[in-house]
Design a protein around this motif. Structure first.
Motif, mmCIF file in Angstrom:
data_model
loop_
_atom_site.group_PDB
_atom_site.id
_atom_site.type_symbol
_atom_site.label_atom_id
_atom_site.label_comp_id
_atom_site.label_asym_id
_atom_site.label_seq_id
_atom_site.Cartn_x
_atom_site.Cartn_y
_atom_site.Cartn_z
ATOM 1 N N GLN A 7 -5.574 43.682 15.297
ATOM 2 C CA GLN A 7 -4.335 44.419 15.049
ATOM 3 C C GLN A 7 -3.304 43.552 14.333
ATOM 4 O OE1 GLN A 7 -3.982 47.649 15.395
ATOM 5 N NE2 GLN A 7 -6.089 47.725 16.179
ATOM 6 N N PHE A 8 -3.219 42.276 14.685
ATOM 7 C CA PHE A 8 -2.277 41.376 14.010
ATOM 8 C C PHE A 8 -2.681 41.133 12.568
ATOM 9 C CE2 PHE A 8 -0.212 40.257 18.002
ATOM 10 C CZ PHE A 8 1.074 39.963 17.578
ATOM 11 N N GLU A 9 -3.990 41.025 12.310
ATOM 12 C CA GLU A 9 -4.448 40.850 10.928
ATOM 13 C C GLU A 9 -4.120 42.092 10.102
ATOM 14 O OE1 GLU A 9 -5.422 38.231 9.442
ATOM 15 O OE2 GLU A 9 -5.515 36.982 11.248
ATOM 16 N N TYR A 61 10.989 30.208 16.085
ATOM 17 C CA TYR A 61 9.705 30.663 16.604
ATOM 18 C C TYR A 61 9.127 29.705 17.657
ATOM 19 C CZ TYR A 61 10.539 33.001 12.198
ATOM 20 O OH TYR A 61 11.122 33.709 11.181
ATOM 21 N N ARG A 62 9.984 28.897 18.245
ATOM 22 C CA ARG A 62 9.512 27.918 19.227
ATOM 23 C C ARG A 62 8.863 28.600 20.424
ATOM 24 N NH1 ARG A 62 13.928 23.701 20.728
ATOM 25 N NH2 ARG A 62 13.489 23.171 18.546
ATOM 26 N N SER A 65 -1.102 31.465 18.487
ATOM 27 C CA SER A 65 0.288 31.353 18.038
ATOM 28 C C SER A 65 0.427 31.521 16.528
ATOM 29 C CB SER A 65 0.865 29.998 18.453
ATOM 30 O OG SER A 65 1.032 29.932 19.846
ATOM 31 N N GLU A 66 -0.562 31.027 15.779
ATOM 32 C CA GLU A 66 -0.459 31.027 14.312
ATOM 33 C C GLU A 66 -0.330 32.443 13.745
ATOM 34 O OE1 GLU A 66 -2.995 29.661 10.348
ATOM 35 O OE2 GLU A 66 -3.632 29.005 12.343
ATOM 36 N N ILE A 67 -1.184 33.365 14.195
ATOM 37 C CA ILE A 67 -1.136 34.711 13.618
ATOM 38 C C ILE A 67 0.111 35.458 14.097
ATOM 39 C CG2 ILE A 67 -3.621 34.879 13.316
ATOM 40 C CD1 ILE A 67 -3.771 36.588 15.818
ATOM 41 N N ILE A 68 0.555 35.175 15.316
ATOM 42 C CA ILE A 68 1.756 35.837 15.837
ATOM 43 C C ILE A 68 2.995 35.357 15.089
ATOM 44 C CG2 ILE A 68 3.219 36.169 17.870
ATOM 45 C CD1 ILE A 68 0.692 35.835 19.572
ATOM 46 N N ILE A 69 3.093 34.042 14.872
ATOM 47 C CA ILE A 69 4.247 33.476 14.153
ATOM 48 C C ILE A 69 4.256 33.961 12.712
ATOM 49 C CG2 ILE A 69 5.221 31.327 13.250
ATOM 50 C CD1 ILE A 69 4.338 29.969 15.851
ATOM 51 N N ARG A 70 3.069 34.031 12.077
ATOM 52 C CA ARG A 70 3.004 34.479 10.684
ATOM 53 C C ARG A 70 3.507 35.915 10.549
ATOM 54 N NH1 ARG A 70 -1.984 33.587 9.856
ATOM 55 N NH2 ARG A 70 -2.903 35.660 9.612
ATOM 56 N N ALA A 71 3.090 36.774 11.465
ATOM 57 C CA ALA A 71 3.543 38.165 11.417
ATOM 58 C C ALA A 71 5.051 38.266 11.679
ATOM 59 C CB ALA A 71 2.780 38.993 12.443
ATOM 60 N N THR A 72 5.547 37.482 12.616
ATOM 61 C CA THR A 72 6.977 37.513 12.943
ATOM 62 C C THR A 72 7.815 37.033 11.763
ATOM 63 O OG1 THR A 72 6.403 37.047 15.254
ATOM 64 C CG2 THR A 72 8.709 36.799 14.629
#
Length: 325
Positions: free
Chosen positions: A71-73, A121-122, A130-137
């Protein structure tokens, strides 16, 4: 009661009782413990490395995690698509809408500016995904800011559109010399040869070759702010303030037909062609200012020329030749 074990002794031709030593029994016990430990370790390794051995709850968690990653992708792909659409809107805004209404394009630095200061994004760091969540945010934050900038720009365009009628009537939009009175388009905007020094010099206007006394027309509604010969090189010249930061200039005139402070309309005769000031032959030197910048006048003749005439004017004004002033 432990069983007694015997063995056959071939020397005495009789059965003898098997007797174990204490060390032997302890060794067997230790060997059994080590064997059990080794078997347990092997089973643990197999358990950790074979997915089929996961518990039902672990399998459910893994399916949920895999679905979250998917879903994040998909979200990142949609955000990239939306960002591309927003970028296209921004390009139209800068190159069509804002240009049409005389507003300066919004700097790319402002449109694409990030968020400085502390790490926003700490709280999302330190997790397996964390990487895919931070990228989307980050993508969401970037698009949100671009939408805010674009919204403000469209508000500005909407206000300018309310003044469109006034803008279209005042902006310089016709050729200041009628085609029927023209001898030729002598020189255009750009680097040209100076008629006095023969050196390359930037020519900030357009020269229209015509006979002395040929009528010169106001290219848009406005107020005459100057009608004098007090500006070096221009000779007798007129400046009209059209509003919206537009000013037109008409130089080397033989005489005036207006005076300072007079209101004029597009198409009014404001003066007559001459060769006053720094000039080698009768012609009109014509300039357009947008704010303090002198811009190419050839982009403002949509109100008086046919498409064929406009194309001919573009060809003539692009020639690298010698100016008349």
């Amino acid at each position: 009661m432990s069983k007694v074990k015997y063995y056959y002794d071939s020397e005495t031709l009789s059965y003898r009782k098997i007797e174990y030593k204490k060390g032997h029994k302890i060794g067997l016990a230790i060997l059994g413990v080590l064997g059990a430990f080794l078997a347990g370790f092997i089973l643990l390794v197999i358990y950790l490395n074979i997915p089929q051995l996961q518990t039902p709850k672990e399998k459910a968690y893994k399916r949920e995690l895999d679905n979250m990653k998917l879903q994040f992708e998909l979200l990142n792909k949609r955000l990239k698509r939306d960002e591309a659409i927003l970028q296209e809107v921004a390009e139209r805004d800068d190159n069509i809408y804002r240009l049409y209404f005389g507003a300066k394009p919004i700097p790319k630095e402002l449109r694409n500016a990030g968020f400085g200061g502390v790490n926003r994004y700490r709280d999302l760091e330190g997790f397996d995904n964390s990487e895919i969540i931070i990228r989307a945010t980050k993508q969401i934050d970037k698009i949100t800011k671009q939408i805010v900038v674009q919204s403000k720009s469209l508000d500005e365009i909407a206000k300018l559109a309310e003044q469109k009628e006034d803008l279209l009537s005042t902006i310089p939009a016709i050729q200041p010399i009628a085609n029927s009175d023209l001898k030729r388009m002598a020189s255009g905007y750009g680097w040209r040869s100076d008629p006095f020094t023969k050196a390359k010099k930037f020519h900030y206007g357009m020269d229209f070759s015509a006979n002395t006394g040929t009528p010169v027309y106001a290219s848009g509604n406005g107020v005459v702010t100057r009608a004098d010969s007090n500006s070096s090189g221009y000779g007798k010249h007129i400046r009209i303030d059209h509003g919206f930061n537009y000013v037109s200039l008409y130089a080397h005139l033989s005489k005036y037909n207006v005076e300072k402070g007079q209101k004029v309309k597009r198409g009014d005769i404001i003066g007559f062609v001459g060769s006053t000031g720094r000039s080698v032959a009768p012609h009109l030197h014509y300039e357009i200012f947008k704010g303090k910048e002198r811009i190419n006048p050839r982009n403002f003749y949509y109100g008086s020329l046919t498409s064929e005439e406009f194309n001919e004017m573009l060809k003539a004004s692009s020639l690298i030749n010698e100016t008349l002033d």
